[in-house]
Scaffold this motif. Sequence first.
Motif, short mmCIF file in Angstrom:
data_model
loop_
_atom_site.label_atom_id
_atom_site.label_comp_id
_atom_site.label_asym_id
_atom_site.label_seq_id
_atom_site.Cartn_x
_atom_site.Cartn_y
_atom_site.Cartn_z
N GLU A 51 70.42 31.05 16.10
CA GLU A 51 70.14 32.02 14.77
C GLU A 51 69.44 31.31 13.80
N ASN A 52 69.60 29.96 13.82
CA ASN A 52 68.79 29.43 12.82
C ASN A 52 67.32 28.80 13.11
N ASP A 53 67.41 28.48 14.31
CA ASP A 53 65.93 27.89 14.80
C ASP A 53 65.14 28.88 15.77
N ALA A 54 65.55 29.30 16.99
CA ALA A 54 65.19 29.90 17.93
C ALA A 54 64.67 31.34 17.44
N TYR A 55 65.84 32.01 16.83
CA TYR A 55 65.72 33.21 16.38
C TYR A 55 64.69 33.32 15.61
N PRO A 56 64.42 32.65 14.49
CA PRO A 56 63.63 32.77 13.50
C PRO A 56 62.09 32.64 13.99
N ALA A 57 62.24 31.58 15.30
CA ALA A 57 60.93 31.34 15.73
C ALA A 57 60.30 32.59 16.50
N LEU A 58 61.32 33.22 17.19
CA LEU A 58 60.74 34.52 18.00
C LEU A 58 60.49 35.59 16.92
N ASP A 59 61.31 35.53 15.84
CA ASP A 59 60.76 36.54 14.82
C ASP A 59 59.22 36.31 14.33
N MET A 60 58.98 34.89 14.03
CA MET A 60 57.62 34.86 13.60
C MET A 60 56.70 35.03 14.58
N ALA A 64 62.52 24.44 18.48
CA ALA A 64 62.41 24.20 17.22
C ALA A 64 61.97 25.38 16.40
N ILE A 65 62.47 25.62 14.98
CA ILE A 65 62.05 26.81 14.32
C ILE A 65 60.35 26.77 14.41
N THR A 66 59.80 26.00 14.51
CA THR A 66 58.48 25.93 14.48
C THR A 66 57.49 26.34 15.82
N ASP A 67 58.66 26.44 16.72
CA ASP A 67 57.93 26.74 18.08
C ASP A 67 57.50 28.08 18.22
N ILE A 68 56.61 28.63 17.25
CA ILE A 68 56.37 30.04 17.33
C ILE A 68 55.46 30.19 18.46
N ALA A 69 54.77 29.59 19.02
CA ALA A 69 53.71 29.79 19.90
C ALA A 69 54.43 29.46 21.07
N ARG A 70 55.18 28.38 21.18
CA ARG A 70 55.94 27.79 22.33
C ARG A 70 56.96 28.67 22.96
N VAL A 71 57.88 29.29 22.08
CA VAL A 71 59.01 30.21 22.46
C VAL A 71 58.24 31.38 23.51
N PRO A 72 57.37 32.17 22.96
CA PRO A 72 56.76 33.24 23.80
C PRO A 72 56.30 32.52 25.22
N ARG A 73 55.56 31.39 25.12
CA ARG A 73 55.24 30.60 26.43
C ARG A 73 56.38 30.46 27.54
N LEU A 74 57.72 29.95 26.57
CA LEU A 74 58.82 29.48 27.52
C LEU A 74 59.11 30.90 27.92
#
Lengths: 207, 740, 427
Positions: free
Chosen positions: B613-622, B710-720
């Motif tokens: 909830e602290n890193d991955a979830y905010p990254a998904l939100d962003m 990481a919380i900054t993986d805003i572009a990476r998480v969707p890619r993953l």
Amino acid sequence: MGDMNIQAIEQYRSDFLKEVEERVEEGHWVKMCMQCGVCSGSCPFGPHWAHPPQEIFMMIRAGKREEVLSSDSMWMCTSCYNCVVRCPRQLPITQIMHGLATYAHRLGLAPRNQPTRDFSILFWENCTKTGRVNELKLTLGVYFREGLMAGIKKAWNMRNIGFGLLLTKRLNPFELFKGHACKDQKGIHAMLKKAQEIEARRHKLPA
Amino acid sequence: MAEMKTAAYVCRGCGIGERIDTARTAKVAEKEGKVQLVRQHDFLCNAEGVQLIRDDIEKEGVTHIAIGACSRRSKTEAFYFPTVALSRANLREGVIWTQPETEEARETTQEMADDYVRMACAEVKKMKLPAGNPEVGHAKRLLVVGGGVSGMTAALEAAKAGYSVVLVEKTGSLGGWAAKIHQRVPFHEPYQDPAPTGVTELAAAVTGDPGIKVYLNATLSRTSGAPGRFKVQIATESGGSSAEEVGAIVQATGFTTYDIAKLPELGGGKSPNVVDQAGLEKLAMEAAAKGQPIRRPSDGGEVKTVAFVQCAGQRDETGTHLPYCSGHCCATSIKQAMYFKDANPGVDTVVIYTDLRVPGNGEDFYRSGQSKGVTFTKGKVSSVEAGGNGCKVNFHDLILDDKNASIQADLVVLATGQVPVSGVNIEKQEEMPAEEKKVISILNLDYRQGPDLPQLKYGFTDSHFICFPYETRRTGIYAAGPVRRPMDMVQAIEDATGATLKAIQAMENAELGRAAHPRSGDLSFPSFRVDGCTQCKRCTVECPFGAIDEDEQRYPVFNESRCRRCGTCMGACPVRVISFENYSVDTVGSQIKAVDMPDEFSEKPRILVLACENDAYPALDMAGMTRTQYSAFVRVIPVRCLGSVNSIWITDALNSGYDGVMLMGCKHGDDYQCHFVKGSELATYRMSKIDDTLKQLALETERVATYEVAITDIARVPRLINDYAAKINEIGMSPLKGFA
Amino acid sequence: MTQAVATNQTILVVGGGISGMTAALEAAECGKQVVLVEKLPTLGGRTALLYRYFPKLCHPVCGLEINLRRLRGNRNVRVITMAEVTAIGGSRGDYTATVKSSPRYVNENCTACGDCARAVESEIPNPYNYNLNKTKAAYLPHAMAFPQRYVIDPSIIGTPDAERAKAACKFGAVDLGMKEETLQIKAGAVIWATGWQPYDAAKIQPYGYGRFPNVITSVEFERLADPHGPTGGKILRPSDGKEAKNIAFIQCAGSRDENHLRHCSRICCMASLKQTQYVREAYGDEGRSTIYYIDIRAIDRFEDFYQKVQKDPTVKFVKSKVARIAEDRATRDPILHGVDTEGYHRYENSHDLVVLAIGMAPSVKGADIPAEIIADSSGFIEAGANGGIFGAGCATNALDVNRSVQSATASVLRAVQVVNKVARAEA
């Protein structure tokens, strides 16, 4: 002059930094250098000398007396003040370099046949004699510094400029014989003598 | 508490209404979510919408609420209903903002929204409003361990705030190292001269404060309990023992100096004329007492030249000495050189350094040293030849590039480093006999995981986190001063003040049953069913905060005030007997099961994402905020920490037909990011064990994958997510669909 | 976050960067009432504009997320953004602060849906990217902005653009009639945490900042490396958008310099060491970083990081304060002139990009701090004497993030001492 050097060596022993602090114009600033090197990098003549200012300062702290005083570095300074305006510690580097040159000269340790030094000597002697600079004598003195043939060669190379100066009355050939002097030559000499005394006192030089 | 009454609200604002058939979603909540009250609203977070919910709570007696609107990270001020259990279905960031706005996508977008509402309804029904910790302790007294500047500062500052203090000092007097130095580096402008230490005044203030009880010649023989209710046994040298109850602890046990005998190449131990900085202070104090200048130790002769060797036995890359920089030593050497220069400018003082490290206003102090005539030479000392009455310091002058430079000195000062006094390294305690452990230990905690604070590196008990210097791994116990990090006196004072505030905060929160950072204020706490427990000890071993002890029968004993509510114990428990009121195996498990599972031939796989909830979830939100699209087949559940993920969720998910499970946690390793220390690492480890289960189920190992995000993986998480969806597509749908 | 009643037991925190947020949260989590005043439209301060932290290379927004969650979950803090404290009257235990707030033109109805930004046509330089790119005149400062609410730039007020924003908002959140407001806030103690600002690089004349496009500052470089920055995380040259693979880092740009900032800014060595790893991250073995330095000040365990970077073959260290920068007119490559003082080696090095490790100027310098604050000659706040106003973070000294938070936490205890005394007196 040699006596003065021996006296200084005896007085300060290995403490060259102290010697510089006491005897060199603005020498007390040397200790404030933090070896950043901005002066060395800022000097337009830098590539042409053995030791840039920051290194000279470190050598002073390391007690490298002979190397410093016999170095030609101080004589290369053109007083552009680039180093002074950039120094993060606000050291008067130009003044220190000239101070060191003067001191080395006084001790008789300055490098022989160093052109700027020779010019400085000529200039000083030339202008203190009558209180005025005799440009013709000064120029010839510089030209013929390295002998008759070299002087003629140099003069020949510069002939066009010389004639131009003559034509525009910027050069008076009669200056060669006597030249004009300031009115109160005695006064000037007295003033210079006094100044030298003050300087000697300030820098604890033997009278 | 009153009877459970559930309600679900579906917001149509921010485009949700245009993109989703909210009437259908509302019906899903009613029919499948089985909530008693379902409402739709055009703009749920405005005053009117909020009032609607508030009225339902007050007038309709609603106790459990599922809100289908934006992310749980948004509009938290509006959706603040502290008296009810609350879950959020993320229809905005999690659905409409990550799905294409096309006719073809309409169906899958709707399915996503419906599933999130199903999940929110299922979750909230399993949630209870935390009732608070019944084991709260009320002790508001602070224990300070160590009577040096840090400890004395902690004691005095706490007393000034109105808290009583017990101070335990090992030696017979207060003062610590500060009492053993002549003068200190200045704290204030003009940063020119050494200043009086002020330590006598400080010690007098401590002794004279009626709120501070001082134990001298005393150590802690046992510390037990939890914040708000620590019980400490204080053993005095004379054999006496006293008991005190305290609410929190500040450990300010300071440092020792690195033994110069380990530096024979620098003359350490070879001659009395080679001293460390502490040795020089001693000489300075003795000389000051006699009103004389510092003399040469070997023969009492005059000191004409002093050489200071910086980084002696520090910044060592060979692994022999201290690898770190102690930070204070450059300024300390400048100060010590001033002892000589101020007394007699004729004494030569040379500081040989590689990098002169005087940050901040220390630069002024450096300049002052220079103007007093202290010489600074950039060089690397290779050896000190010590013998008789002189020492020869050989060094490489780095500026003049003179490898054979040397200085003849009457006295050589080695600037050695600080070694923390941090007690037992609990990661290596197995090698240590119990008796020795007892003696070395500072706190003698009776915690199952060991008697002292965990050490971070090189023995320092620092926090691992840059943003949170007081993020302790033993709740209610805060390290301060050089035991935490090498530091000078001015920093130690600041640090002790900060640590004391945290300790006070810990006492206040413990009394209210609230969690400490990072889940500060959380009132939930773990409970366990004793009848199911197999005494396997995994929870007690894996708790990152040493919160769980074991009783005589080896059942876990939860110390709620020590707990930080991460759920690592819950994730560890093989028999699933540990849970929180609002976060449990059930709250997540029921969400997993609530998802509508399309059949094998639908070409609609389902991928479960368990996101920190602290890193991955905010990254998904962003990712949603930047309208980055990802597969409509994922269903995301935020978890407190990946460490709280119980394997049953994975097997349940696979058994109920999910085609893949992605776990997204924080970076682990040396520079780990997990605020619960090892959560993501534990999860990775546990998932590596799940391969066997997968094989038993005849499933491909790729069906479970863990990621460091990481919380900054805003572009990476969707890619993953998209890559993973493609992989699932490749290996095909799960054969287990429809069997659940 | 809700309305906190301000009394003389309230703690007023000025500045919403990491120090101010920490101070506010630590106080609130001790049960104290707090008012947090921030000048900008969002909390987060300068750390929110950093890509990574040294030495862990972790992301500052991770800590920001935790702090924002703490803030959302705590009812003791009242946050006032776009506001400045203009005066503080009274004394320890009994202050009244005058707070002037500027209009945001967007009210609490805002859902951060972004419709207004899509409607507005004008663009303004983006201050959250140090003006390296532009943003719409109706904007959310950044993805982690708190409050999560849009702002309308005053430059479009009175233009059709503002009306377009208003018309686009379905929730009545755009309020063009908002005016500047003045509030009076009671407080028992004040924590001044207004942070720092990058020293004006243009004043370091020989380095050509402002004249040469490929000379930038370290704070700007953070934005270039950040995936959410103006280049999407690509390290590109401002002059031509080409990849900058060979980068010079100049230490003490403004710091340790009596012509500029006398103090050492402490963070810059570590920041540059960290930034060399951005170059490595972007270009692997093809990247080239050169650090021009006087002393590398990697104190305490930061030394580990220094040693690690020293072992990186793509990173070179030159002990030299660069004398001046020239520019190749054709390529616009900056050319560094100076002397490597270790053994005296003169250099004339061409780089793709120069990053000035810019010094930390205290934000309070020259500012009119109302009331009894004592600043030193550099402009840093000295520890409060007997008053109830305390400095925290970089307003007090050149500090890294960890030490700023430490300082902020310490300042809270000092403030708590004051308000507890008030409480005891009133009890």
